[in-house]
Write an enzyme that holds these catalytic residues in place. Structure first.
Site, PDB file in Angstrom:
ATOM      1  N   HIS A 209       1.008  -1.432   0.071  1.00 24.05           N
ATOM      2  CA  HIS A 209      -0.080  -0.099   0.103  1.00 24.05           C
ATOM      3  C   HIS A 209       1.014   1.385  -0.110  1.00 24.05           C
ATOM      4  CE1 HIS A 209      -3.593  -2.524   0.885  1.00 24.05           C
ATOM      5  NE2 HIS A 209      -2.788  -3.004   1.703  1.00 24.05           N
TER       6      HIS A 209
ATOM      7  N   GLY B 206       9.126 -22.153   9.478  1.00 19.71           N
ATOM      8  CA  GLY B 206       7.713 -21.675   9.874  1.00 19.71           C
ATOM      9  C   GLY B 206       7.808 -20.342  10.266  1.00 19.71           C
TER      10      GLY B 206
END
Length: 182
Positions: A115, A142
């Site tokens: 954005h 992970g």
């Protein structure tokens, strides 16, 4: 005639995510993810068929453990034998390319979307993205987060919990926030 909002999106230019074609594309992906979630885990062939419909640009023997979340699915490109562990998120507004024999740990997130930094421009609702490229035989631990525009070279290792903000050279191990060579 000008570019469509979808073309602008995939090319990394500012676009309107509320464009009807894009809304339909995200809805399609959500419907397919919902179908996968409702399947019995004892039916891997049906899960695989739905994942191939969700992510049509994939090589042989790829697997995405459900739940697997993605914006569109059509902008994710997988080599052969790519494995996603549980609960991965892929914001594929720009092309995200992942090379063969790459292992993606649980809760890993690929953020191709971004954005504007300026508040006034951000509230316009328009957004943009940058592609992500991951080489072959990469291991992403992970809960790692891969940010827009990042390239990760062949054979690299991304430590669990890392936030990858910059390119990672081939055969390099990085970890931390932001990720740095270890």
């Amino acid at each position: 005639m000008g570019k469509s909002e979808k073309d602008l999106m995939v090319e990394g230019e500012m676009y309107d995510p509320n464009d009807e074609e894009l809304v339909v594309g995200r809805r399609r992906a959500k419907d397919l993810m919902r179908k996968v979630a409702q399947l019995e885990t004892s039916d891997p062939e049906q899960i695989s068929a739905l994942h191939r419909e969700l992510v049509p640009n994939q090589g042989e023997r790829c697997w995405m453990e459900p739940p697997f979340m993605i914006d569109y699915g059509t902008n994710l490109y997988l080599g052969d034998e790519v494995y996603f562990n549980y609960n991965c998120v892929v914001l594929d507004i720009c092309p995200i390319r992942i090379g063969s024999q790459t292992l993606v740990g649980p809760n890993v997130q690929f953020y191709g979307a971004s954005h504007p930094l300026g508040a006034q421009e951000r509230v316009s609702g328009r957004e943009f993205g940058k592609p992500i490229t991951v080489g072959q035989r990469v291991w992403i631990g992970g809960s790692a987060v891969i940010l827009p525009g990042v390239e990760i070279g062949d054979g690299a290792v991304i430590g669990a919990g890392s936030v990858v903000t910059k390119d990672v050279p081939a055969n390099t191990c990085v970890a931390g926030n932001p990720a740095k060579p270890v």
